[in-house]
Scaffold this motif. Structure first.
Motif, PDB file in Angstrom:
ATOM      1  N   ASP A   1       1.100  -0.963  -0.384  1.00  0.00           N
ATOM      2  CA  ASP A   1       0.099   0.532   0.079  1.00  0.00           C
ATOM      3  C   ASP A   1       1.132   1.234  -0.099  1.00  0.00           C
ATOM      4  OD1 ASP A   1      -2.853   0.588   0.058  1.00  0.00           O
ATOM      5  OD2 ASP A   1      -1.972   1.976   1.674  1.00  0.00           O
ATOM      6  N   LEU A   2       2.204   1.042   0.518  1.00  0.00           N
ATOM      7  CA  LEU A   2       2.776   2.645   1.011  1.00  0.00           C
ATOM      8  C   LEU A   2       3.800   2.393  -0.391  1.00  0.00           C
ATOM      9  CD1 LEU A   2       4.523   1.940   4.270  1.00  0.00           C
ATOM     10  CD2 LEU A   2       3.221   3.921   3.639  1.00  0.00           C
ATOM     11  N   GLY A   3       3.733   1.512  -0.979  1.00  0.00           N
ATOM     12  CA  GLY A   3       4.519   1.591  -2.027  1.00  0.00           C
ATOM     13  C   GLY A   3       3.828   1.582  -3.402  1.00  0.00           C
TER      14      GLY A   3
ATOM     15  N   GLU B   1       4.485   5.150  -5.786  1.00  0.00           N
ATOM     16  CA  GLU B   1       4.781   5.040  -6.737  1.00  0.00           C
ATOM     17  C   GLU B   1       3.990   6.225  -7.335  1.00  0.00           C
ATOM     18  OE1 GLU B   1       2.417   1.564 -10.154  1.00  0.00           O
ATOM     19  OE2 GLU B   1       3.192   1.212  -8.353  1.00  0.00           O
ATOM     20  N   GLU B   2       2.986   6.415  -6.671  1.00  0.00           N
ATOM     21  CA  GLU B   2       1.617   7.393  -7.317  1.00  0.00           C
ATOM     22  C   GLU B   2       2.631   8.920  -7.596  1.00  0.00           C
ATOM     23  OE1 GLU B   2      -1.577   8.848  -9.436  1.00  0.00           O
ATOM     24  OE2 GLU B   2      -1.574   6.990  -8.177  1.00  0.00           O
ATOM     25  N   SER B   3       3.302   9.249  -6.164  1.00  0.00           N
ATOM     26  CA  SER B   3       4.335  10.223  -6.006  1.00  0.00           C
ATOM     27  C   SER B   3       5.445   9.899  -7.321  1.00  0.00           C
ATOM     28  CB  SER B   3       5.064  10.344  -5.314  1.00  0.00           C
ATOM     29  OG  SER B   3       4.333   9.938  -4.083  1.00  0.00           O
ATOM     30  N   HIS B   4       5.702   8.878  -7.514  1.00  0.00           N
ATOM     31  CA  HIS B   4       6.956   8.939  -8.803  1.00  0.00           C
ATOM     32  C   HIS B   4       6.184   9.287  -9.806  1.00  0.00           C
ATOM     33  CE1 HIS B   4       9.931   5.779  -6.045  1.00  0.00           C
ATOM     34  NE2 HIS B   4       9.821   7.322  -5.809  1.00  0.00           N
TER      35      HIS B   4
ATOM     36  N   PRO C   1      10.570   6.710 -12.674  1.00  0.00           N
ATOM     37  CA  PRO C   1      10.134   5.265 -12.640  1.00  0.00           C
ATOM     38  C   PRO C   1       9.302   4.369 -11.641  1.00  0.00           C
ATOM     39  CG  PRO C   1      12.225   4.968 -12.504  1.00  0.00           C
ATOM     40  CD  PRO C   1      12.073   6.725 -13.028  1.00  0.00           C
ATOM     41  N   ALA C   2       8.649   3.203 -11.755  1.00  0.00           N
ATOM     42  CA  ALA C   2       7.464   3.137 -10.902  1.00  0.00           C
ATOM     43  C   ALA C   2       8.491   2.016  -9.421  1.00  0.00           C
ATOM     44  CB  ALA C   2       6.203   2.496 -10.795  1.00  0.00           C
ATOM     45  N   MET C   3       8.374   1.881  -9.008  1.00  0.00           N
ATOM     46  CA  MET C   3       8.735   0.788  -7.966  1.00  0.00           C
ATOM     47  C   MET C   3       8.855  -0.124  -7.959  1.00  0.00           C
ATOM     48  SD  MET C   3       8.005  -0.031  -3.830  1.00  0.00           S
ATOM     49  CE  MET C   3       8.717   1.185  -2.885  1.00  0.00           C
ATOM     50  N   ASP C   4       8.812  -1.594  -8.714  1.00  0.00           N
ATOM     51  CA  ASP C   4       9.636  -2.764  -9.236  1.00  0.00           C
ATOM     52  C   ASP C   4       9.699  -3.586  -7.409  1.00  0.00           C
ATOM     53  OD1 ASP C   4      11.949  -3.028  -8.713  1.00  0.00           O
ATOM     54  OD2 ASP C   4      12.073  -3.203 -10.667  1.00  0.00           O
ATOM     55  N   GLU C   5       9.216  -4.606  -7.795  1.00  0.00           N
ATOM     56  CA  GLU C   5       9.417  -6.334  -6.749  1.00  0.00           C
ATOM     57  C   GLU C   5      10.827  -5.546  -6.568  1.00  0.00           C
ATOM     58  OE1 GLU C   5       8.145  -8.431  -5.999  1.00  0.00           O
ATOM     59  OE2 GLU C   5       6.047  -7.137  -5.715  1.00  0.00           O
ATOM     60  N   ALA C   6      11.656  -5.731  -6.719  1.00  0.00           N
ATOM     61  CA  ALA C   6      13.424  -5.615  -6.085  1.00  0.00           C
ATOM     62  C   ALA C   6      13.344  -4.945  -5.389  1.00  0.00           C
ATOM     63  CB  ALA C   6      14.528  -5.588  -7.168  1.00  0.00           C
ATOM     64  N   ASP C   7      12.726  -3.375  -5.472  1.00  0.00           N
ATOM     65  CA  ASP C   7      12.330  -2.429  -4.706  1.00  0.00           C
ATOM     66  C   ASP C   7      11.559  -3.029  -3.226  1.00  0.00           C
ATOM     67  OD1 ASP C   7      14.332  -0.867  -5.931  1.00  0.00           O
ATOM     68  OD2 ASP C   7      12.259  -0.062  -6.461  1.00  0.00           O
ATOM     69  N   LEU C   8      10.606  -3.085  -4.058  1.00  0.00           N
ATOM     70  CA  LEU C   8       9.497  -3.983  -1.913  1.00  0.00           C
ATOM     71  C   LEU C   8      10.357  -4.907  -1.216  1.00  0.00           C
ATOM     72  CD1 LEU C   8       7.381  -3.778  -1.394  1.00  0.00           C
ATOM     73  CD2 LEU C   8       6.280  -5.825  -2.472  1.00  0.00           C
TER      74      LEU C   8
END
Ligand code: ZN
Length: 77
Positions: A41-43, A47-50, A56-63
């Protein structure tokens, strides 16, 4: 008068995956069902801010990195 109703756990729907979550002191991630849902949810928010910033949006690795960091920072005792 009965105390049974006050003892019944409150159930809420996880804002992320909509599964039932029992709202208890034992669940630090409430109203989410898990840490992963909370971070997802934070991601989504990040992502919205990004997107606004044109990054680029946050991906699985970032999570996963975020989860690892959260694990390390969590006060265990
Ligand atoms: Zn969930």
């Amino acid at each position: 008068m009965s105390d049974t109703s006050t003892n019944r756990p409150l159930e809420v729907a996880c804002p992320q995956c909509r599964s039932k979550v029992v709202w208890t002191e034992a669940n630090p991630y409430r109203p989410f069902c898990s840490k992963r849902c909370r971070l997802l949810d934070l991601g989504a928010w990040a992502e919205e801010s990004h997107r606004i910033a044109g990054e680029p949006a946050m991906d699985e690795a970032d999570l996963d990195a975020m989860l690892a960091r959260a694990d390390r920072d969590a006060p265990e005792s």
